[in-house]
Design an enzyme around this catalytic site. Sequence first.
Site, short mmCIF file in Angstrom:
data_model
loop_
_atom_site.label_atom_id
_atom_site.label_comp_id
_atom_site.label_asym_id
_atom_site.label_seq_id
_atom_site.Cartn_x
_atom_site.Cartn_y
_atom_site.Cartn_z
N GLY A 76 1.28 -1.20 0.01
CA GLY A 76 -0.09 -0.01 -0.34
C GLY A 76 0.66 1.32 -0.14
O GLY A 76 1.42 1.66 -0.80
N PHE A 77 0.65 2.28 1.12
CA PHE A 77 2.44 3.31 1.78
C PHE A 77 1.37 4.33 0.11
O PHE A 77 1.88 5.07 0.19
CB PHE A 77 3.13 3.15 0.91
CG PHE A 77 3.73 2.29 1.85
CD1 PHE A 77 4.25 2.23 3.30
CD2 PHE A 77 3.80 1.06 1.66
CE1 PHE A 77 4.83 1.69 4.41
CE2 PHE A 77 4.25 -0.41 2.75
CZ PHE A 77 5.31 1.08 4.11
N HIS A 78 -0.21 4.03 -0.01
CA HIS A 78 -0.84 5.54 -0.90
C HIS A 78 -2.22 5.83 0.26
O HIS A 78 -2.63 5.06 0.65
CB HIS A 78 -0.75 5.36 -2.23
CG HIS A 78 -1.41 3.96 -2.52
ND1 HIS A 78 -1.48 2.82 -2.33
CD2 HIS A 78 -2.72 3.30 -3.19
CE1 HIS A 78 -1.78 1.98 -2.65
NE2 HIS A 78 -3.09 2.75 -3.28
N ALA A 79 -2.74 6.91 -0.60
CA ALA A 79 -4.26 7.13 -0.31
C ALA A 79 -4.83 7.86 -2.22
O ALA A 79 -3.58 7.37 -3.42
CB ALA A 79 -4.27 8.31 0.08
N HIS A 130 -3.12 4.18 3.44
CA HIS A 130 -3.56 2.75 3.74
C HIS A 130 -2.24 2.37 3.90
O HIS A 130 -1.65 2.06 2.56
CB HIS A 130 -4.66 2.05 3.15
CG HIS A 130 -4.82 1.72 1.86
ND1 HIS A 130 -5.09 3.63 0.58
CD2 HIS A 130 -4.18 1.19 0.83
CE1 HIS A 130 -5.28 2.89 -0.13
NE2 HIS A 130 -4.80 1.64 -0.32
#
Length: 140
Positions: free
Chosen positions: A55-58, A103
């Site tokens: 993930g590590f993004h929006a 997230h």
Amino acid sequence: MNNNAFLKNESALFDIQELGDSRGALAVVESMKNIPFDVKRVFYIYGTAEGIRRGFHAHHKTRQVLISVSGNCKVHLDNTKRKKEVLLDHPTKALLLEPNDWHEMYDFSPDCVLLVLASELYQAEDYIRDYDQFIEVYGS
């Protein structure tokens, strides 16, 4: 299904109705019924090695529903106003993930298959991959 969360544009857990009999179980997801958007993209994450986070993004506009159809994993949510950890550990437990939540998925069991239903087709410009930029966009 938590319709109040769907209306408030807040990420939220909800249950998918389980049907079945002595032959086994069946869970149904349908666009604009128990999934609050038209599903335009489907993908799944599996075979994630121990200790790996994903993930590590929006997003700017993509809404998603995450379902662990096998095994389990955790999801860290951060919308700048609250941070929350969600456990996805049953195929009838679904997480509505709104664009304004940074997230990260982690603690994948070896048998985890994480199904993702998305409201938009993939577009690189829809992703916010830098946490500082995410704070600039959603931190007000």
